[in-house]
Enzyme design. Structure first.
Site, PDB file in Angstrom:
ATOM      1  CB  CYS A  81      -0.847   0.055   1.267  1.00  0.00           C
ATOM      2  SG  CYS A  81      -1.832  -1.408   1.541  1.00  0.00           S
ATOM      3  NE  ARG A  86       4.251   1.759  -1.459  1.00  0.00           N
ATOM      4  CZ  ARG A  86       5.281   0.944  -1.271  1.00  0.00           C
ATOM      5  NH1 ARG A  86       6.330   1.013  -2.061  1.00  0.00           N
ATOM      6  NH2 ARG A  86       5.285   0.067  -0.287  1.00  0.00           N
ATOM      7  CD1 TRP A 104      -1.968  -5.525  -3.103  1.00  0.00           C
ATOM      8  CD2 TRP A 104      -2.731  -4.445  -4.893  1.00  0.00           C
ATOM      9  NE1 TRP A 104      -2.057  -6.418  -4.124  1.00  0.00           N
ATOM     10  CE2 TRP A 104      -2.509  -5.793  -5.235  1.00  0.00           C
ATOM     11  CE3 TRP A 104      -3.220  -3.578  -5.874  1.00  0.00           C
ATOM     12  CZ2 TRP A 104      -2.757  -6.291  -6.510  1.00  0.00           C
ATOM     13  CZ3 TRP A 104      -3.456  -4.091  -7.139  1.00  0.00           C
ATOM     14  CH2 TRP A 104      -3.235  -5.422  -7.443  1.00  0.00           C
ATOM     15  CG  ASN A 129       2.849  -0.991   2.972  1.00  0.00           C
ATOM     16  OD1 ASN A 129       2.266  -1.928   2.440  1.00  0.00           O
ATOM     17  ND2 ASN A 129       4.098  -0.672   2.681  1.00  0.00           N
ATOM     18  N   GLY A 130       1.421  -3.388   5.096  1.00  0.00           N
ATOM     19  CA  GLY A 130       2.057  -4.603   5.605  1.00  0.00           C
ATOM     20  C   GLY A 130       1.016  -5.577   6.111  1.00  0.00           C
ATOM     21  CD  GLU A 147       7.589 -16.977 -17.063  1.00  0.00           C
ATOM     22  OE1 GLU A 147       6.671 -17.506 -17.705  1.00  0.00           O
ATOM     23  OE2 GLU A 147       7.580 -15.776 -16.734  1.00  0.00           O
ATOM     24  CE  LYS A 193       7.943 -12.503 -18.131  1.00  0.00           C
ATOM     25  NZ  LYS A 193       7.068 -13.524 -17.826  1.00  0.00           N
ATOM     26  CD  GLU A 225       5.983 -11.299 -21.600  1.00  0.00           C
ATOM     27  OE1 GLU A 225       4.874 -10.779 -21.732  1.00  0.00           O
ATOM     28  OE2 GLU A 225       6.286 -11.995 -20.621  1.00  0.00           O
ATOM     29  CG  HIS A 229      11.298 -37.027 -29.922  1.00  0.00           C
ATOM     30  ND1 HIS A 229      11.321 -38.339 -30.343  1.00  0.00           N
ATOM     31  CD2 HIS A 229      11.629 -37.052 -28.615  1.00  0.00           C
ATOM     32  CE1 HIS A 229      11.630 -39.129 -29.330  1.00  0.00           C
ATOM     33  NE2 HIS A 229      11.830 -38.352 -28.265  1.00  0.00           N
ATOM     34  CE  LYS A 262       0.741  -7.078 -14.779  1.00  0.00           C
ATOM     35  NZ  LYS A 262       1.867  -7.995 -15.010  1.00  0.00           N
TER      36      LYS A 262
HETATM   37  C1  F6R Z   1       3.618 -12.860 -19.311  1.00  0.00           C
HETATM   38  C2  F6R Z   1       2.321 -12.452 -18.803  1.00  0.00           C
HETATM   39  C3  F6R Z   1       1.121 -13.192 -19.237  1.00  0.00           C
HETATM   40  C4  F6R Z   1       0.185 -13.461 -18.056  1.00  0.00           C
HETATM   41  C5  F6R Z   1      -1.136 -14.049 -18.556  1.00  0.00           C
HETATM   42  C6  F6R Z   1      -2.051 -14.438 -17.428  1.00  0.00           C
HETATM   43  O1  F6R Z   1       4.652 -12.093 -18.791  1.00  0.00           O
HETATM   44  O2  F6R Z   1       2.218 -11.513 -18.056  1.00  0.00           O
HETATM   45  O3  F6R Z   1       1.458 -14.374 -19.875  1.00  0.00           O
HETATM   46  O4  F6R Z   1       0.827 -14.331 -17.175  1.00  0.00           O
HETATM   47  O5  F6R Z   1      -1.777 -13.127 -19.385  1.00  0.00           O
HETATM   48  O6  F6R Z   1      -2.386 -13.341 -16.650  1.00  0.00           O
HETATM   49  P1  F6R Z   1      -3.026 -13.524 -15.226  1.00  0.00           P
HETATM   50  O7  F6R Z   1      -2.019 -14.192 -14.354  1.00  0.00           O
HETATM   51  O8  F6R Z   1      -3.343 -12.125 -14.772  1.00  0.00           O
HETATM   52  O9  F6R Z   1      -4.248 -14.363 -15.387  1.00  0.00           O
END
Ligand code: F6R
Length: 607
Positions: free
Chosen positions: A2, A27, A75, A101-102, A483, A487, A490, A506, A602
């Site tokens: 927060c 935050r 948050w 916060n915490g 993963e 990363k 993307e 294969h 996001k």
């Molecule tokens: C990759 C990324 C996405 C999310 C995916 C699921 O860096 O951010 O692959 O992991 O869109 O999102 P959530 O976890 O919010 O359901």
């Protein structure tokens, strides 16, 4: 996570607090509130939702008289994000207002004691417990300063708090333990906040409060104390040269980098109140009363799906529960065989991902029980799941998910232990080792991150010109390979494939050539000899190899990246930041917009 701010000075406090909160919105942003002292009276204004909602409540009121106050942007970790749970919270007498916060880990015990003393509670928050505990301390000790010290001796967990009271108008008290808090010295005004941007337009002279310190400030003076002994502490002031934007990123170039470096804190916050080392067990009160699943299906997308793959192996191994892991966008359209014996666990940082939500709803229609593992309190996943375990990672700003995955791995690890204990399938010595290991993990990650970043920089400079990367791993490292590849593609737009090493022969091995390097996860585990022989096949085709590996392993590759070895599955928590940092440094070296990669948002709320 927060945002908090406190002010004592000569300006109208309320607009200044709101402006400060706006710079702390990264935050937390699910509710907000202010408390201020006006003509000797304590006033409180709070609103659910973003800061604009609070501003609407303030508009039309004359708040210009107050020159002392505190503000909070939340948050949620305890209780849904509604107004009654928003900060500040008052004690029962209405003489103290507190922002926090915490997480207070033992708040339930303290709450029970206060209930017996006749205290009542209007919210579900740990903060309301703390402010009433301080009020009890005032009765015991006769002063707010001593009462805060008295109360902190009785709570466990992490906190940064600020408090005002009409009994000492013009004064703000603040204290911290394991949550950030900085003091700002102005001219005829003083500030305290969780982060410097909150007051940067007014002063650049700051003192960083340490754990166990408490500050008392008014417009013209301030003093830091040791919170336990109340001995005064001398604090040096530092001059800040950053601008507001870089200060919001904590001095890091991008939010992604900041969030990678937050991971030690994220693991610690996620464990807070959940690991009982003395009893050798995991506490997940959210799941109490629920039988461990007979069959579990984890449903998720992207990074959350990779976390699910990693967690599934642990749950199978420790809790002996059969687990399958499904990509939500596939799962939801299949002719599913689910019934009342199935439990579906939806894993989602945002709690708003459309395919994951559709998967949950489909599972529920078929009679399965649906649990959520999610970061955002009050999100759709958290509202629609029968029970939710929160990751407590704080808002993730960068589009590429980093700290959220780290927190998901932590919760899945705890779930495997929790269900393993419930079913009696986990030997006590393994459980004890797993708990002490995870408890010590934040310090290990913290110590290693700077070295990891250096190595990531070196390697990024060497490999930034390639157009493709192969990521390989086996067993528990396979989800990490997926993963790592995700990363890299993307944020740097370099083509990357994540593969189980054993699958190379294969087909994919046909791709290998000097310009198509491999990033291998070659950690010490029972599958290491197999990984090594897979890598020899790559080398036989002149493929260059970067290998994340442990000291003392017999592996000859172009670029070994040696990381310290910890206990068993916890090695993933040290491999993950390396993968994230490598992708980050590649993207940054190539000048990409790291926090906002092209074509991505996001939260994917469309199907
Ligand atoms: C990759 C990324 C996405 C999310 C995916 C699921 O860096 O951010 O692959 O992991 O869109 O999102 P959530 O976890 O919010 O359901």
């Amino acid at each position: 996570m927060c945002g908090i701010i406190g002010y004592a000075g000569h300006r109208p406090a309320v607009p200044l607090l709101i402006e400060g909160l706006r710079r702390l919105e990264y935050r937390g942003y699910d509710s907000a509130g202010v408390a201020y002292i006006e003509a000797g009276a304590l006033r409180l204004l709070r609103a659910e939702g973003k800061l604009g909602e609070l501003e609407k409540k303030i508009n039309g009121r004359d708040v210009t008289m107050a020159t002392t106050g505190i503000g909070h942007t939340r948050w949620a970790t305890h209780g849904v994000p509604v107004e009654r749970n928003a900060h500040p919270h008052k004690d029962n007498s209405g003489r103290l207002a507190l922002i926090h916060n915490g997480i207070i880990e033992n708040y339930q015990e303290r709450k029970n004691e206060l209930l017996e003393l006749g205290y009542t509670f209007a919210s579900e928050t740990d903060t309301e417990v703390l402010v009433n505990l301080i009020a009890e301390g005032v009765k015991e000790t006769g002063s707010i300063l001593r009462a805060m010290s008295w109360a902190f001796a009785r709570v466990e967990g992490a906190y940064a708090v600020a408090l005002v009271s009409p009994d000492e108008p013009g004064v703000v008290y603040a204290a911290r333990k394991s949550s950030p808090l900085v003091f700002g010295q102005g001219v005829g005004e003083n500030f305290v906040a969780s982060d410097i941007p909150a007051f940067l337009p007014y002063t650049r002279e700051v003192a960083f409060l340490e754990d166990g310190e408490l500050v008392r400030l008014d417009a013209n003076s301030w003093q830091v104390f040791d919170a336990a002994t109340l001995e005064p502490v001398d604090k040096p002031l530092h001059h800040i040269t950053w601008d507001v934007q870089s200060a919001q990123k904590g001095g890091y170039k991008h939010f992604m980098l900041k969030e990678i470096f937050e991971q030690p804190r994220v693991v610690a916050d996620c464990l807070a109140g959940r690991v009982d080392l003395r009893a050798g067990r995991v506490r997940l009160p959210e799941l109490d009363g629920l039988e461990p699943p007979r069959r579990l299906t984890i449903v998720a997308c992207g990074t959350s799906y990779h976390a699910g793959l990693w967690g599934a192996a642990l749950i199978e191994s420790w809790a002996r529960i059969p687990v399958r892991v499904e990509i939500a966008s596939e799962f939801r359209y299949r002719d599913l065989l689910l019934d009342g014996d199935d439990v579906v666990l939806a894993v989602s940082q945002s709690g708003e991902t459309a395919d994951t939500l559709a998967g949950m709803r489909r599972a529920r229609e078929l009679g399965a029980r649906v649990l959520g593992l999610c970061n955002v309190v009050g999100s759709t996943v958290s509202r629609e799941a029968e029970r939710v375990v929160y990751t407590q990672a704080g808002p993730e700003i960068s589009v590429a998910s980093t700290k959220a995955m780290c927190s998901q791995l932590t919760v899945l690890y705890l779930l495997a232990l929790y269900w393993g204990a419930a079913k009696g399938t986990l030997p006590a010595e393994v459980a004890a080792r797993a708990l002490t290991g995870v408890h010590g993990l934040p310090q290990v990650i913290e110590a290693e991150l700077p070295r990891m970043r250096e190595r990531a920089c070196e390697l990024a400079r060497k490999y930034a010109s390639v157009r493709s990367f192969m990521y390989l791993g086996r067993g528990q490292s396979f989800p990490l390979a997926l993963e790592g590849a995700l990363k890299l593609k993307e944020i740097s737009y370099i083509h990357a494939e994540g593969y189980a090493s054993g699958e190379m022969k294969h087909g994919p091995i046909a791709l290998i050539e000097p310009d198509f390097p491999t990033f291998a996860l070659a950690l010490r585990d029972p599958l290491f000899p197999k990984v090594k022989s897979n890598l020899e096949e790559v080398q036989a085709r002149d493929g260059r190899i970067v290998a994340l590996t442990h000291p003392g392993l017999d592996l000859a590759v172009d670029d070994p990246w040696i990381i310290p070895e910890v206990w068993g599955p916890l090695n993933a928590f040290l491999a993950l930041p390396c993968l994230q940092l490598f992708a980050y440094e590649m993207a940054d070296y190539l000048g990409k917009d790291v926090d906002q990669p092209r074509n991505l948002a996001k939260s994917v709320t469309v199907e």
